[in-house]
Design an enzyme around this catalytic site. Structure first.
Site, PDB file in Angstrom:
ATOM      1  N   THR A 158       5.039   5.000   5.969  1.00  0.00           N
ATOM      2  CA  THR A 158       4.339   4.571   7.179  1.00  0.00           C
ATOM      3  C   THR A 158       4.761   5.351   8.422  1.00  0.00           C
ATOM      4  O   THR A 158       5.917   5.698   8.568  1.00  0.00           O
ATOM      5  CB  THR A 158       4.604   3.058   7.456  1.00  0.00           C
ATOM      6  OG1 THR A 158       4.395   2.336   6.268  1.00  0.00           O
ATOM      7  CG2 THR A 158       3.712   2.493   8.535  1.00  0.00           C
ATOM      8  N   VAL A 183      -2.425  -4.513  -0.465  1.00  0.00           N
ATOM      9  CA  VAL A 183      -2.401  -4.192   0.963  1.00  0.00           C
ATOM     10  C   VAL A 183      -1.071  -4.691   1.522  1.00  0.00           C
ATOM     11  O   VAL A 183      -0.661  -5.816   1.228  1.00  0.00           O
ATOM     12  CB  VAL A 183      -3.580  -4.862   1.702  1.00  0.00           C
ATOM     13  CG1 VAL A 183      -3.493  -4.598   3.202  1.00  0.00           C
ATOM     14  CG2 VAL A 183      -4.918  -4.346   1.151  1.00  0.00           C
ATOM     15  N   GLY A 221       8.470   0.073   6.258  1.00  0.00           N
ATOM     16  CA  GLY A 221       9.318  -0.407   5.164  1.00  0.00           C
ATOM     17  C   GLY A 221       8.487  -1.190   4.171  1.00  0.00           C
ATOM     18  O   GLY A 221       7.260  -1.035   4.111  1.00  0.00           O
TER      19      GLY A 221
HETATM   20  N1  GLY Z   1       4.835  -0.626   5.275  1.00  0.00           N
HETATM   21  C1  GLY Z   1       3.724  -0.165   4.585  1.00  0.00           C
HETATM   22  C2  GLY Z   1       3.421  -0.829   3.341  1.00  0.00           C
HETATM   23  O1  GLY Z   1       4.265  -1.490   2.751  1.00  0.00           O
HETATM   24  O2  GLY Z   1       2.307  -0.697   2.892  1.00  0.00           O
END
Ligand code: GLY
Length: 321
Positions: free
Chosen positions: A188, A217, A240
């Site tokens: 991310t 998601v 994360g």
């Molecule tokens: N932090 C992004 C995800 O876990 O999709």
């Protein structure tokens, strides 16, 4: 009218960056500590240029995130992680602290820059979440650039994950899978900006976790989990393990503590400690409070981050101290 010092903070993802650097050395991908740190510094400057020329916090966040989406260095945009079926399935979100509106987009295959789709929708709809082929269709209709397909960075991590996954079978739980994989997670990108009128915005973009179950998601499109911003309070962008961030409502928790009078650093560590209690850890977050204080806190091995303000890059870091 408020007149504050404009500021942008960005992150390039919390996770096991040593594994990414190792995969890069093996495959000659050119992703090193230096290139990643240079990447976050450039991304922060890209957002800061918007603020310097009188632009809004929302547009600064978009330019910082779009820079990282287009760099091939991070898990977002062109180098977004691949799902278990080998597909690119991206999520992104943005919140404008002045209008208190947010848009999250998810399960996207089409746009090169998912953050630009979220930004366009922010001005066009009151819906908060839009996903799948319907959101992809809007990206195409708005004339956004098309994603070029799996990037060598994403493919290398996917191949490593696939080899490990084949040693086991039937993983549907991300944490179990990621633990098996040695947490090939470098995940991310995000940005938070404060403009000269005191407006705060936050946004993120991701390919999600490598080898995720297609359709999964994470936190990134969800306001209050992946990102949050309120004028007069502050803004935060998370990174994360999405499941942990969702279960602890990480960024809305941070906004709560900022409202209670905690500064950015204290709010970040308090909320991250609670995420560890609720869901076991594995996250990071960048924060700007309404006084222009900032923080980059994470409990993973590393998280590249940088801050740009008047005079250029003001601060940056990568490894956990
Ligand atoms: N932090 C992004 C995800 O876990 O999709």
């Amino acid at each position: 009218m408020v007149n504050v010092e404009p500021l942008v903070i960005v992150h390039g993802g919390a996770g096991r960056w040593s594994l990414v650097f190792e995969a890069s050395r093996e495959r000659g991908l050119g992703i090193s500590e230096e290139s990643v740190l240079d990447g976050v510094r450039q991304a922060a400057l890209a957002g800061y240029r918007v603020l310097e020329s009188g632009g809004s916090a929302v547009d600064a966040v978009v330019e910082s995130v779009a820079w990282m989406e287009g760099s091939g260095l991070f898990n977002a945009g062109i180098a977004a992680a691949l799902a278990a079926n080998g597909e690119v399935l991206m999520d992104a979100g943005i919140m404008d602290g002045s209008s208190r509106r947010a848009v999250g987009v998810f399960c996207l295959k089409y746009p090169r820059h998912p953050i630009r789709l979220a930004r366009l929708l922010l001005g066009r709809t009151r819906h908060v979440l839009l996903g799948c082929e319907y959101a992809d269709r809007l990206a195409r209709e708005y004339g956004l650039e098309k994603h070029p397909g799996p990037h060598p960075r994403a493919q290398a991590l996917y191949d490593a994950a696939r080899r490990k996954a084949l040693e086991g079978s039937g993983y549907t739980d991300n944490r179990e899978l990621l633990e098996r994989l040695g947490v090939i997670l470098s995940d991310t990108v995000g940005a938070v900006a404060l403009d000269r009128d005191g407006n705060i915005a936050a946004g993120v973009s991701t390919g999600g976790t490598t080898f995720k179950v297609p359709g999964r998601v994470g936190d990134s499109p969800i306001p209050g989990a992946g990102y949050y911003a309120l004028n007069g309070v502050g803004g935060a962008a998370a990174t994360g393990l999405g499941e942990a961030i969702l279960l602890s409502s990480l960024t809305s928790r941070i906004a709560w503590y900022l409202r209670e009078g905690y500064d950015a650093v204290k709010a970040g560590w308090k909320a991250l400690g609670e995420l560890e209690e609720v869901a076991g850890g594995g996250a990071g977050v960048i924060i700007i409070d309404s006084n222009g204080g900032y923080a980059a806190v994470f409990d993973t091995e590393a998280m590249p981050w940088a801050v740009a303000a008047e005079g250029g890059v003001k601060d940056y870091g990568l490894w956990r101290r």
